[in-house]
Design a protein around this motif. Sequence first.
Motif, PDB file in Angstrom:
ATOM      1  N   ILE A 237      -5.022   5.067   7.540  1.00 51.04           N
ATOM      2  CA  ILE A 237      -6.283   5.016   7.578  1.00 51.04           C
ATOM      3  C   ILE A 237      -6.626   3.837   8.280  1.00 51.04           C
ATOM      4  CG2 ILE A 237      -8.470   4.936   5.991  1.00 51.04           C
ATOM      5  CD1 ILE A 237      -6.831   6.522   3.981  1.00 51.04           C
ATOM      6  N   LEU A 238      -6.114   2.634   8.214  1.00 48.53           N
ATOM      7  CA  LEU A 238      -6.634   1.152   8.670  1.00 48.53           C
ATOM      8  C   LEU A 238      -6.126   1.162  10.088  1.00 48.53           C
ATOM      9  CD1 LEU A 238      -5.316  -1.324   6.028  1.00 48.53           C
ATOM     10  CD2 LEU A 238      -7.538  -0.842   6.734  1.00 48.53           C
ATOM     11  N   LEU A 306      -1.018  -3.270  -7.990  1.00 48.82           N
ATOM     12  CA  LEU A 306      -0.760  -4.324  -7.209  1.00 48.82           C
ATOM     13  C   LEU A 306      -1.158  -3.751  -5.510  1.00 48.82           C
ATOM     14  CD1 LEU A 306       0.093  -7.389  -6.158  1.00 48.82           C
ATOM     15  CD2 LEU A 306       2.490  -6.289  -6.104  1.00 48.82           C
ATOM     16  N   ALA A 307      -0.692  -2.517  -5.525  1.00 46.63           N
ATOM     17  CA  ALA A 307      -0.890  -2.013  -3.934  1.00 46.63           C
ATOM     18  C   ALA A 307      -2.350  -1.636  -3.833  1.00 46.63           C
ATOM     19  CB  ALA A 307      -0.167  -0.782  -3.900  1.00 46.63           C
ATOM     20  N   ILE A 308      -2.935  -1.202  -4.933  1.00 42.44           N
ATOM     21  CA  ILE A 308      -4.375  -0.831  -5.052  1.00 42.44           C
ATOM     22  C   ILE A 308      -5.050  -2.216  -4.578  1.00 42.44           C
ATOM     23  CG2 ILE A 308      -6.526  -0.052  -6.513  1.00 42.44           C
ATOM     24  CD1 ILE A 308      -4.610   1.857  -7.777  1.00 42.44           C
ATOM     25  N   ALA A 309      -4.906  -3.274  -5.297  1.00 42.71           N
ATOM     26  CA  ALA A 309      -5.512  -4.440  -5.177  1.00 42.71           C
ATOM     27  C   ALA A 309      -5.497  -5.008  -3.846  1.00 42.71           C
ATOM     28  CB  ALA A 309      -4.886  -5.618  -6.223  1.00 42.71           C
ATOM     29  N   VAL A 310      -4.149  -4.930  -3.338  1.00 44.63           N
ATOM     30  CA  VAL A 310      -4.173  -5.407  -1.800  1.00 44.63           C
ATOM     31  C   VAL A 310      -4.668  -4.471  -0.780  1.00 44.63           C
ATOM     32  CG1 VAL A 310      -2.348  -5.288   0.073  1.00 44.63           C
ATOM     33  CG2 VAL A 310      -1.727  -6.191  -2.169  1.00 44.63           C
ATOM     34  N   LYS A 313      -9.338  -4.750  -0.439  1.00 45.16           N
ATOM     35  CA  LYS A 313     -10.279  -5.573   0.303  1.00 45.16           C
ATOM     36  C   LYS A 313     -10.372  -5.249   1.880  1.00 45.16           C
ATOM     37  CE  LYS A 313      -8.198 -10.035  -1.652  1.00 45.16           C
ATOM     38  NZ  LYS A 313      -7.458 -11.139  -1.475  1.00 45.16           N
ATOM     39  N   PHE A 314      -9.355  -4.107   2.341  1.00 43.36           N
ATOM     40  CA  PHE A 314      -9.401  -3.567   3.719  1.00 43.36           C
ATOM     41  C   PHE A 314      -9.985  -2.073   3.842  1.00 43.36           C
ATOM     42  CE2 PHE A 314      -5.902  -6.614   2.998  1.00 43.36           C
ATOM     43  CZ  PHE A 314      -6.288  -7.403   4.052  1.00 43.36           C
ATOM     44  N   LEU A 315     -10.174  -1.333   2.590  1.00 44.42           N
ATOM     45  CA  LEU A 315     -10.411  -0.162   2.755  1.00 44.42           C
ATOM     46  C   LEU A 315     -11.773  -0.006   1.847  1.00 44.42           C
ATOM     47  CD1 LEU A 315      -7.024   1.778   2.138  1.00 44.42           C
ATOM     48  CD2 LEU A 315      -8.412   1.483   4.308  1.00 44.42           C
TER      49      LEU A 315
END
Length: 315
Positions: A237-238, A306-310, A313-315
């Motif tokens: 997506i990014l 942890l993955a959701i937190a990372v 910030k970008f999605l």
Amino acid sequence: MSTQASIIATARVRPGVDAEFTNWKAHHDRVIGKFPGFLSSDIIPPTQPGSREWTIIVNFRSKEDLVVWQKSSERAQVVAAGLALFEGGNFGEVVQTDDDDGAIHRDTTVTEVIFTKIKPGNADTYREWGTRMQSTQAKYPGYKGTFLQPPAEEGGFWTTIMRFDSAAHLETWMNSAERKEMLNEAMPFIEHAELTRLTTSFPGWAPTDSASGRTPPNWKVTMLVLLGLYPIVCLEILFLMKVFARFGLKPAFAGFLGNAISVTLVAYGTMPLLVRWMNWWLLPKPDAPKTVHWKGTFLVCAIYALAIAVFWKFL
């Protein structure tokens, strides 16, 4: 064009002659296995409580090959040798080809597939041992039958397809002392064996315990698939979707390409790594503490967070 053909034979075995019947079936398989076009032999135990009726299904490559066996003196001698074991001396046979309507097996079953390579010169020994193995496992609850197919070429793998009505009943047999004893007996003439359980929703992604044939619960495998898939999708997506948009790809086609890449990376990248890393949780050792299940589940959930937190910030 010739089609595959089968003989479906039924016989009521007299009480108290189980050992003799096992020996007769082994002799039957040794003789028929040498005939051209022979594919496999399948034996199904009585399905009703108190019944003594067994079903033997023999498959040939063509109806012509089957007829050669039916008309042979070898078959006449084999059947005659077994008549004393059957109530009334009856050994009923029906021929079925691929053209006939209806399936032989209709039940939903759990299937264990075993590929076995035997040492040269031990084919007859393996057949006799395999027949005794079938007779033993037939005494266990839920047994639905065994399909045995010899290798297509010299030195190939023998294929055994074993069916039970539930995973629990299959596990009872796979972990039984009788099975372990018979496997030890076969060590001198078996070179190698591989087991595959056809019960997982993710065949090829989930490991199989070679000792017991167990596979992990589907919910554990699902959790690992999600763990391996989520970061790949987020990265697509990014970055990847922007590239697709720049080239003017339609969303339907871009989505297809993205999914193809995701599945490939999960199958050949993240899942093999996660399976090796989390195998202690997927397939705990028999003596592992019960806490291993919730500890592994907690760890996977923590990595989710942890993955959701990372990516938050970008999605």
